[in-house]
Write a protein that holds these residues in place. Structure first.
Motif, PDB file in Angstrom:
ATOM      1  N   ALA A  99      -2.262   6.364  12.620  1.00  0.00           N
ATOM      2  CA  ALA A  99      -3.363   6.313  11.659  1.00  0.00           C
ATOM      3  C   ALA A  99      -3.005   5.429  10.467  1.00  0.00           C
ATOM      4  CB  ALA A  99      -3.721   7.725  11.196  1.00  0.00           C
ATOM      5  N   HIS A 127     -14.505  -4.492   8.527  1.00  0.00           N
ATOM      6  CA  HIS A 127     -13.471  -3.521   8.152  1.00  0.00           C
ATOM      7  C   HIS A 127     -13.740  -2.806   6.837  1.00  0.00           C
ATOM      8  CE1 HIS A 127     -10.524  -5.820  10.954  1.00  0.00           C
ATOM      9  NE2 HIS A 127     -11.166  -4.873  11.597  1.00  0.00           N
ATOM     10  N   ARG A 176      -8.676   9.279   7.793  1.00  0.00           N
ATOM     11  CA  ARG A 176      -9.990   9.015   8.388  1.00  0.00           C
ATOM     12  C   ARG A 176      -9.873   8.845   9.907  1.00  0.00           C
ATOM     13  NH1 ARG A 176     -12.531   5.466   5.366  1.00  0.00           N
ATOM     14  NH2 ARG A 176     -10.927   4.907   3.835  1.00  0.00           N
ATOM     15  N   PHE A 177      -8.732   8.323  10.369  1.00  0.00           N
ATOM     16  CA  PHE A 177      -8.540   8.108  11.800  1.00  0.00           C
ATOM     17  C   PHE A 177      -8.094   9.375  12.521  1.00  0.00           C
ATOM     18  CE2 PHE A 177      -7.826   3.971   9.766  1.00  0.00           C
ATOM     19  CZ  PHE A 177      -8.771   3.214  10.447  1.00  0.00           C
ATOM     20  N   PHE A 189     -16.758   2.994   7.752  1.00  0.00           N
ATOM     21  CA  PHE A 189     -15.604   3.555   7.036  1.00  0.00           C
ATOM     22  C   PHE A 189     -16.062   4.039   5.658  1.00  0.00           C
ATOM     23  CE2 PHE A 189     -14.059   0.072   9.763  1.00  0.00           C
ATOM     24  CZ  PHE A 189     -13.198   0.778  10.587  1.00  0.00           C
ATOM     25  N   PHE A 198      -7.441   3.789   0.447  1.00  0.00           N
ATOM     26  CA  PHE A 198      -6.411   3.780   1.490  1.00  0.00           C
ATOM     27  C   PHE A 198      -6.241   5.212   1.963  1.00  0.00           C
ATOM     28  CE2 PHE A 198      -2.073   3.643   3.214  1.00  0.00           C
ATOM     29  CZ  PHE A 198      -2.154   2.510   3.996  1.00  0.00           C
ATOM     30  N   TYR A 199      -6.838   5.519   3.109  1.00  0.00           N
ATOM     31  CA  TYR A 199      -6.948   6.908   3.556  1.00  0.00           C
ATOM     32  C   TYR A 199      -6.743   6.989   5.078  1.00  0.00           C
ATOM     33  CZ  TYR A 199      -9.052  11.582   4.084  1.00  0.00           C
ATOM     34  OH  TYR A 199      -9.294  12.909   4.376  1.00  0.00           O
ATOM     35  N   PRO A 200      -5.479   7.070   5.530  1.00  0.00           N
ATOM     36  CA  PRO A 200      -5.204   7.122   6.973  1.00  0.00           C
ATOM     37  C   PRO A 200      -5.856   8.306   7.676  1.00  0.00           C
ATOM     38  CG  PRO A 200      -3.195   6.697   5.731  1.00  0.00           C
ATOM     39  CD  PRO A 200      -4.246   7.065   4.740  1.00  0.00           C
ATOM     40  N   ARG A 214      -6.588  -2.356   8.684  1.00  0.00           N
ATOM     41  CA  ARG A 214      -7.967  -2.426   8.177  1.00  0.00           C
ATOM     42  C   ARG A 214      -7.994  -3.029   6.786  1.00  0.00           C
ATOM     43  NH1 ARG A 214     -11.684   0.201   5.067  1.00  0.00           N
ATOM     44  NH2 ARG A 214     -10.158   1.722   4.304  1.00  0.00           N
ATOM     45  N   HIS A 215      -7.099  -2.573   5.919  1.00  0.00           N
ATOM     46  CA  HIS A 215      -7.063  -3.093   4.552  1.00  0.00           C
ATOM     47  C   HIS A 215      -6.546  -4.526   4.511  1.00  0.00           C
ATOM     48  CE1 HIS A 215      -8.119  -0.030   1.500  1.00  0.00           C
ATOM     49  NE2 HIS A 215      -7.912   0.814   2.507  1.00  0.00           N
ATOM     50  N   GLU A 269      -4.890   1.979   9.234  1.00  0.00           N
ATOM     51  CA  GLU A 269      -5.402   1.813   7.869  1.00  0.00           C
ATOM     52  C   GLU A 269      -4.776   0.591   7.200  1.00  0.00           C
ATOM     53  OE1 GLU A 269      -7.899   3.647   4.698  1.00  0.00           O
ATOM     54  OE2 GLU A 269      -7.948   2.935   6.757  1.00  0.00           O
ATOM     55  N   GLN A 314       0.827  -1.206   0.000  1.00  0.00           N
ATOM     56  CA  GLN A 314       0.000   0.000   0.000  1.00  0.00           C
ATOM     57  C   GLN A 314       0.863   1.260   0.000  1.00  0.00           C
ATOM     58  OE1 GLN A 314      -3.185   0.404  -0.297  1.00  0.00           O
ATOM     59  NE2 GLN A 314      -4.151  -1.551   0.263  1.00  0.00           N
TER      60      GLN A 314
END
Length: 424
Positions: free
Chosen positions: A287, A332, A348-349, A338, A344-346, A294-295, A291, A248
């Motif tokens: 974060a 997830h 968000r946290f 979400f 893929f968007y850190p 999560r992914h 992510e 990622q």
């Protein structure tokens, strides 16, 4: 997490439960392991082994400076190998092999006090190849159907599952077997006050229970299965998450750059290694790690559990004795939790810190992963310190970030990837 957040979270978590027919202990993984170990065991055996494992890990410094020292020492050794192979400051690294051995050495040192070297590295990689080649056996079908169906309908598949299970346990428990035999012959002395690894702590417990006529659960056979579970869970899932994470990151160099900028500020422009003590201040790295997990969501579907008392799931009555599981992968990527889950968007946290409580790759509750603290420490220290030391780039085309086994109970990233590590 506040009370209202816990209620909302548990409601969402329960909505991902899959309720099955009552097969009880007839699931393949339970039968194959004879209710031994940690992952597939139930009842008092599981509870006792979990209590012991958590206590032994605390004794060996898990969650404290001693564990950080183990991880950083191993990472330093592996990075020294990378640097020695560099040409004009650049090394081409097969990331799956790099992380397999790095994480394998950490968990092996905790369990049996040894790391893999040139003499046994090939044997380790052979075992990993075996595991990877049989990943397709770990499907919902194989986890769900009674053993007699596998034996009658899929005899070759069943035999393969038996073979792989035995080979894994025999390999990872070899040290325990040899040390136990040496102790029985008087050739090895147990350190009762300060066990140096998990095997020694367990052998001490076996002898203590014998002397006081206590629990008969502590046997060499049970030790083999406990080590097998801890090794597989501690090595494979963490190494696979690291591979997924760097797949990622090289696809999102702007995220890698932003993360490195934060780490440089924290460590005096890289004048010292990143430490677990920096966690409270490394908001963006935290974060990014959330992510990545999560992914990656390596355990797509959790192991089956037996419900011991009647309960209700979203208005449906679930009787005692029913078998349930949580589909973690579905949680997830739930769009209600979400937004744009495929992205893929850190950030968000950062925008909503409560989302950190919704990422549960280790499960929650009494059956959560015993090695969670070790894995979290490895992910934080390895990713953070590698970003401090190297500019990491794709070698050729960008790696895929798609799941390579979309119909499996476990998710698998592209492990063929080679990346360029350029010394900063």
């Amino acid at each position: 997490m506040g009370t209202s957040s816990k209620i909302a979270f548990c409601h969402q978590f329960l909505s991902t439960l899959v309720v099955s027919s009552v097969f009880r202990s007839k699931f393949p993984h339970s039968v194959l392991l004879g209710n031994l170990g940690l992952v597939s065991a139930n009842g008092e055996t599981w509870a006792e082994m979990r209590r012991f494992a958590l206590l032994a890990f605390r004794t060996m410094g898990v969650g404290r400076d001693l564990m950080e020292e183990r991880i950083l020492n191993e990472l330093n050794s592996r990075c020294a190998e990378i640097d020695a192979d560099a040409v004009n400051g650049k090394t081409i690294v097969h990331t799956a092999e790099f992380f397999d051995i790095t994480v394998g050495n950490v968990i092996n040192s905790v369990l049996v006090g040894k790391r893999f070297d040139d003499q046994n590295k090939k044997e380790f990689l052979k075992l990993k190849g075996l595991l990877d080649s049989t990943a397709e056996l770990f499907t919902i079908f194989d986890l769900t159907v009674p053993v007699w169906i596998l034996q009658k309908v899929c005899p070759v598949r069943y035999a393969r599952m038996i073979e792989v299970q035995e080979e894994i346990i025999n390999y990872v428990s070899r040290e325990a077997q040899e040390r136990y035999e040496q102790f029985q012959k008087g050739e090895y002395t147990l350190n009762h006050e300060d066990p140096q690894d998990f095997v020694e702590a367990y052998l001490v417990k076996i002898e203590e229970e014998k002397e006081k006529g206590g629990s008969s659960m502590y046997t060499l056979e049970c030790l083999k299965h406990v080590i097998g579970d801890l090794w597989l869970a501690g090595q494979d899932t963490t190494a696979t998450t690291l591979v997924s994470g760097f797949n990622q990151l090289v696809n999102h160099p702007e995220i890698m750059k932003k993360c490195r900028e934060e780490l440089m500020k924290l460590t005096g422009n890289g004048s010292r290694p990143l430490s677990l003590k920096d966690r409270a201040e490394s908001h963006y790295l935290n974060a990014v790690l959330a992510e990545i997990q999560r992914h990656a969501s390596i355990l797509n579907v959790n192991f089956w559990r037996i419900n011991h008392e009647p309960t209700t799931v979203k208005g449906y009555t679930v009787d005692s004795g029913s078998v349930i599981t949580a589909q973690l992968g579905a949680l997830h990527v739930n769009n209600d939790i979400f937004k744009n889950p495929e992205k893929f968007y850190p950030e968000r946290f950062i925008e909503n810190e409560k989302l950190l409580n919704q990422v549960i790759p280790f499960g929650i509750g009494k059956r959560s992963c015993v090695g969670e603290n070790i894995a979290k420490s490895e992910l934080y220290l390895m990713i953070g310190n590698l970003l401090l030391r190297y500019d990491i780039r794709p070698h050729g085309s960008l790696p895929s970030t798609e799941d390579q086994l979309p119909y499996s109970a476990g998710k698998l990233p592209d492990k063929t990837v080679k990346l360029e590590f350029v010394k900063l």
